[in-house]
Design a protein around this motif. Structure first.
Motif, PDB file in Angstrom:
ATOM      1  N   ALA A 167       0.811  -1.222   0.000  1.00 38.44           N
ATOM      2  CA  ALA A 167       0.000   0.000   0.000  1.00 38.44           C
ATOM      3  C   ALA A 167       0.843   1.271   0.000  1.00 38.44           C
ATOM      4  O   ALA A 167       0.318   2.371  -0.209  1.00 38.44           O
ATOM      5  CB  ALA A 167      -0.934   0.007   1.208  1.00 38.44           C
ATOM      6  N   ALA A 168       2.159   1.145   0.223  1.00 39.64           N
ATOM      7  CA  ALA A 168       3.031   2.319   0.353  1.00 39.64           C
ATOM      8  C   ALA A 168       3.117   3.107  -0.951  1.00 39.64           C
ATOM      9  O   ALA A 168       3.145   2.536  -2.039  1.00 39.64           O
ATOM     10  CB  ALA A 168       4.422   1.886   0.784  1.00 39.64           C
ATOM     11  N   LYS A 169       3.157   4.425  -0.816  1.00 34.59           N
ATOM     12  CA  LYS A 169       3.289   5.332  -1.950  1.00 34.59           C
ATOM     13  C   LYS A 169       4.580   6.145  -1.812  1.00 34.59           C
ATOM     14  O   LYS A 169       5.302   6.026  -0.831  1.00 34.59           O
ATOM     15  CB  LYS A 169       2.086   6.282  -2.010  1.00 34.59           C
ATOM     16  N   GLU A 170       4.843   6.966  -2.816  1.00 36.83           N
ATOM     17  CA  GLU A 170       6.016   7.849  -2.752  1.00 36.83           C
ATOM     18  C   GLU A 170       5.971   8.689  -1.478  1.00 36.83           C
ATOM     19  O   GLU A 170       4.921   9.217  -1.109  1.00 36.83           O
ATOM     20  CB  GLU A 170       6.027   8.794  -3.951  1.00 36.83           C
ATOM     21  N   GLY A 171       7.107   8.781  -0.813  1.00 36.85           N
ATOM     22  CA  GLY A 171       7.194   9.615   0.379  1.00 36.85           C
ATOM     23  C   GLY A 171       6.726   8.952   1.658  1.00 36.85           C
ATOM     24  O   GLY A 171       6.725   9.590   2.715  1.00 36.85           O
ATOM     25  N   ASP A 172       6.343   7.672   1.599  1.00 38.84           N
ATOM     26  CA  ASP A 172       5.849   6.984   2.795  1.00 38.84           C
ATOM     27  C   ASP A 172       6.952   6.410   3.661  1.00 38.84           C
ATOM     28  O   ASP A 172       6.682   5.829   4.713  1.00 38.84           O
ATOM     29  CB  ASP A 172       4.873   5.862   2.407  1.00 38.84           C
ATOM     30  N   THR A 173       8.222   6.533   3.233  1.00 41.41           N
ATOM     31  CA  THR A 173       9.347   6.122   4.080  1.00 41.41           C
ATOM     32  C   THR A 173      10.255   7.325   4.318  1.00 41.41           C
ATOM     33  O   THR A 173      10.286   8.268   3.526  1.00 41.41           O
ATOM     34  CB  THR A 173      10.183   5.002   3.436  1.00 41.41           C
ATOM     35  N   LEU A 174      10.996   7.261   5.431  1.00 44.89           N
ATOM     36  CA  LEU A 174      11.935   8.343   5.746  1.00 44.89           C
ATOM     37  C   LEU A 174      13.066   7.780   6.601  1.00 44.89           C
ATOM     38  O   LEU A 174      12.854   6.881   7.415  1.00 44.89           O
ATOM     39  CB  LEU A 174      11.214   9.460   6.505  1.00 44.89           C
ATOM     40  N   LEU A 175      14.271   8.313   6.397  1.00 42.25           N
ATOM     41  CA  LEU A 175      15.406   7.917   7.227  1.00 42.25           C
ATOM     42  C   LEU A 175      15.254   8.550   8.605  1.00 42.25           C
ATOM     43  O   LEU A 175      15.047   9.764   8.719  1.00 42.25           O
ATOM     44  CB  LEU A 175      16.718   8.369   6.578  1.00 42.25           C
ATOM     45  N   SER A 176      15.344   7.719   9.638  1.00 44.33           N
ATOM     46  CA  SER A 176      15.118   8.172  11.010  1.00 44.33           C
ATOM     47  C   SER A 176      16.296   7.800  11.910  1.00 44.33           C
ATOM     48  O   SER A 176      17.159   7.019  11.539  1.00 44.33           O
ATOM     49  CB  SER A 176      13.844   7.518  11.574  1.00 44.33           C
ATOM     50  N   MET A 177      16.309   8.366  13.098  1.00 46.32           N
ATOM     51  CA  MET A 177      17.281   8.033  14.155  1.00 46.32           C
ATOM     52  C   MET A 177      18.733   8.173  13.707  1.00 46.32           C
ATOM     53  O   MET A 177      19.576   7.339  14.019  1.00 46.32           O
ATOM     54  CB  MET A 177      17.003   6.637  14.704  1.00 46.32           C
ATOM     55  N   LYS A 178      19.024   9.246  12.987  1.00 41.38           N
ATOM     56  CA  LYS A 178      20.393   9.449  12.504  1.00 41.38           C
ATOM     57  C   LYS A 178      21.391   9.660  13.636  1.00 41.38           C
ATOM     58  O   LYS A 178      22.576   9.369  13.488  1.00 41.38           O
ATOM     59  CB  LYS A 178      20.448  10.630  11.529  1.00 41.38           C
ATOM     60  N   LYS A 179      20.919  10.154  14.784  1.00 41.64           N
ATOM     61  CA  LYS A 179      21.826  10.334  15.922  1.00 41.64           C
ATOM     62  C   LYS A 179      22.162   9.004  16.587  1.00 41.64           C
ATOM     63  O   LYS A 179      23.152   8.893  17.303  1.00 41.64           O
ATOM     64  CB  LYS A 179      21.186  11.259  16.959  1.00 41.64           C
ATOM     65  N   HIS A 180      21.311   8.014  16.392  1.00 42.93           N
ATOM     66  CA  HIS A 180      21.487   6.710  17.034  1.00 42.93           C
ATOM     67  C   HIS A 180      21.999   5.710  16.001  1.00 42.93           C
ATOM     68  O   HIS A 180      23.199   5.555  15.821  1.00 42.93           O
ATOM     69  CB  HIS A 180      20.149   6.273  17.659  1.00 42.93           C
ATOM     70  N   VAL A 181      21.118   5.014  15.325  1.00 48.15           N
ATOM     71  CA  VAL A 181      21.472   4.116  14.229  1.00 48.15           C
ATOM     72  C   VAL A 181      20.524   4.430  13.082  1.00 48.15           C
ATOM     73  O   VAL A 181      19.343   4.098  13.155  1.00 48.15           O
ATOM     74  CB  VAL A 181      21.325   2.628  14.640  1.00 48.15           C
ATOM     75  N   PRO A 182      20.996   5.093  12.020  1.00 49.96           N
ATOM     76  CA  PRO A 182      20.100   5.504  10.939  1.00 49.96           C
ATOM     77  C   PRO A 182      19.316   4.325  10.362  1.00 49.96           C
ATOM     78  O   PRO A 182      19.894   3.278  10.060  1.00 49.96           O
ATOM     79  CB  PRO A 182      21.056   6.084   9.892  1.00 49.96           C
ATOM     80  N   VAL A 183      18.010   4.494  10.221  1.00 51.52           N
ATOM     81  CA  VAL A 183      17.169   3.415   9.712  1.00 51.52           C
ATOM     82  C   VAL A 183      16.014   4.012   8.907  1.00 51.52           C
ATOM     83  O   VAL A 183      15.418   5.007   9.325  1.00 51.52           O
ATOM     84  CB  VAL A 183      16.650   2.524  10.868  1.00 51.52           C
ATOM     85  N   ARG A 184      15.731   3.438   7.737  1.00 54.25           N
ATOM     86  CA  ARG A 184      14.614   3.906   6.921  1.00 54.25           C
ATOM     87  C   ARG A 184      13.361   3.142   7.314  1.00 54.25           C
ATOM     88  O   ARG A 184      13.346   1.909   7.318  1.00 54.25           O
ATOM     89  CB  ARG A 184      14.894   3.712   5.423  1.00 54.25           C
ATOM     90  N   LEU A 185      12.302   3.904   7.656  1.00 54.78           N
ATOM     91  CA  LEU A 185      11.070   3.326   8.167  1.00 54.78           C
ATOM     92  C   LEU A 185       9.850   3.788   7.387  1.00 54.78           C
ATOM     93  O   LEU A 185       9.825   4.903   6.862  1.00 54.78           O
ATOM     94  CB  LEU A 185      10.859   3.727   9.638  1.00 54.78           C
ATOM     95  N   LEU A 186       8.854   2.916   7.348  1.00 58.03           N
ATOM     96  CA  LEU A 186       7.534   3.339   6.896  1.00 58.03           C
ATOM     97  C   LEU A 186       6.914   4.216   7.974  1.00 58.03           C
ATOM     98  O   LEU A 186       7.083   3.969   9.171  1.00 58.03           O
ATOM     99  CB  LEU A 186       6.625   2.116   6.678  1.00 58.03           C
ATOM    100  N   LYS A 187       6.187   5.227   7.557  1.00 54.88           N
ATOM    101  CA  LYS A 187       5.560   6.131   8.516  1.00 54.88           C
ATOM    102  C   LYS A 187       4.380   5.447   9.209  1.00 54.88           C
ATOM    103  O   LYS A 187       3.507   4.877   8.565  1.00 54.88           O
ATOM    104  CB  LYS A 187       5.091   7.399   7.798  1.00 54.88           C
ATOM    105  N   ASN A 188       4.392   5.486  10.548  1.00 55.20           N
ATOM    106  CA  ASN A 188       3.304   4.976  11.375  1.00 55.20           C
ATOM    107  C   ASN A 188       3.361   5.701  12.723  1.00 55.20           C
ATOM    108  O   ASN A 188       4.105   6.676  12.872  1.00 55.20           O
ATOM    109  CB  ASN A 188       3.385   3.451  11.548  1.00 55.20           C
ATOM    110  N   LYS A 189       2.618   5.250  13.709  1.00 59.19           N
ATOM    111  CA  LYS A 189       2.578   5.923  15.008  1.00 59.19           C
ATOM    112  C   LYS A 189       3.973   5.971  15.655  1.00 59.19           C
ATOM    113  O   LYS A 189       4.402   7.011  16.161  1.00 59.19           O
ATOM    114  CB  LYS A 189       1.595   5.208  15.935  1.00 59.19           C
ATOM    115  N   PHE A 190       4.683   4.850  15.619  1.00 58.28           N
ATOM    116  CA  PHE A 190       6.025   4.819  16.199  1.00 58.28           C
ATOM    117  C   PHE A 190       6.957   5.783  15.466  1.00 58.28           C
ATOM    118  O   PHE A 190       7.703   6.540  16.091  1.00 58.28           O
ATOM    119  CB  PHE A 190       6.599   3.403  16.144  1.00 58.28           C
TER     120      PHE A 190
END
Length: 315
Positions: free
Chosen positions: A215-238
């Protein structure tokens, strides 16, 4: 019959490697990809040592083709994993998330082919100096843990090609044969594909997660936690909680507390789409259905072959 440095190195039919993803890449997926002519990989990062032993044993029963184990070097019981890999004669190991100098020479002394995952040309040079047989050059588009440099695959592959002489496997943002051809034109000798193989019946990830990826579309993922361990995630509550914390200047300790334990298992394996960590690449926007791993391998190869034969319009 196609042949190049990667097919010769791994003794496989196609230079298509299935990524060793946590909570998705067990023996069923690895053996299916290997039987289809690619290289299947068991993702050891989410497995206790007895579980890895079980998966390797079952994979060897399910295929007589080469397969590999992905070994994150930060894994706490890594010595037990290495003992299992050697004991069960695993032919190929992909290492990641650590210094390749630590185990490469030891693994190679046991007759194991070693590949290391890198996110920059500098790390590729260090891996080559450590004696690895090939590198996976993983661009910013990739799902899961990622490089802080944010170098895209289209930029990373030619940079790594200039920097090393060993074979290069492109990863990040690849799900089709045309993308595979583009990566190889840029200097790659093969491709590693993760997100596309998540959406297979053989992947051990939860059906809720697979359907979320579809179901994911363009822009539904983003690189997160760059200060800790960078990880690309699908956008959700967490993800939104992490994003808000980062916007407020959260430090590493705050991010670690927010992450807690078992967050990836909760999302990708148990199917909690709100509180779980959902690791997937940008290419999820191109994935629209669940289909068997063998069909995906064949589809990618046919697409690659057709694109290779077709002249560029206007040329």
């Amino acid at each position: 019959m196609f042949s190049n440095s990667i097919t010769k190195l791994f003794k496989i039919q196609y230079p298509i490697i299935q990524a060793g993803m946590v909570w998705a890449s067990g023996w069923k997926l690895a053996s299916a990809v290997s039987n289809a002519g690619g290289l299947g990989i068991i993702g050891a990062g989410s497995m206790y040592p007895p579980v890895l032993r079980e998966h390797i044993t079952k994979c060897k029963q399910a295929t007589d083709k080469p397969f590999a184990v992905n070994l994150p070097l930060m894994y706490p019981d890594i010595d037990k994993h290495i003992e299992t890999i050697i004991d069960l004669n695993v032919p190929i190991v992909f290492t990641s998330a650590g210094n390749p100098k630590t185990y490469t020479s030891f693994l190679k002394s046991k007759g194991i082919t070693v590949v290391h995952v890198v996110s920059s040309s500098l790390f590729a040079q260090k891996a080559e100096a450590a004696g690895v047989d090939a590198v996976v050059a993983e661009g910013f588009e990739a799902g899961g843990h990622n490089g802080r440099e944010e170098t895209t695959t289209f930029v990373l592959i030619p940079l790594v090609k200039q920097a090393v002489k060993i074979p290069i496997i492109a990863a990040g943002g690849i799900a089709t044969g045309r993308q595979m051809l583009a990566a190889m034109v840029l200097g790659a000798d093969g491709v590693q594909i993760g997100s596309r193989f998540v959406c297979t019946p053989e992947a051990s990830s939860h059906i809720n997660f697979k359907e979320k990826v579809i179901a994911a579309k363009e822009g539904d993922t983003l690189l997160s936690m760059k200060k800790h361990v960078p990880v690309r995630l699908l956008k959700n509550k967490f993800f939104e909680e992490v994003h808000a914390a980062e916007l407020n200047g959260a430090d590493v300790n705050t991010l670690q507390q927010l992450l807690g334990k078992g967050r990836a298992k909760k999302g990708m394996f148990e199917g909690d789409l709100e509180e779980g960590e959902l690791e997937i690449g940008q290419v999820s926007a191109l994935i629209n259905e669940i289909k068997p791993a063998a069909e995906i391998v064949n589809e990618i190869w046919q697409d690659f072959s057709a694109a290779l034969q077709k002249p560029i319009e206007g040329m």
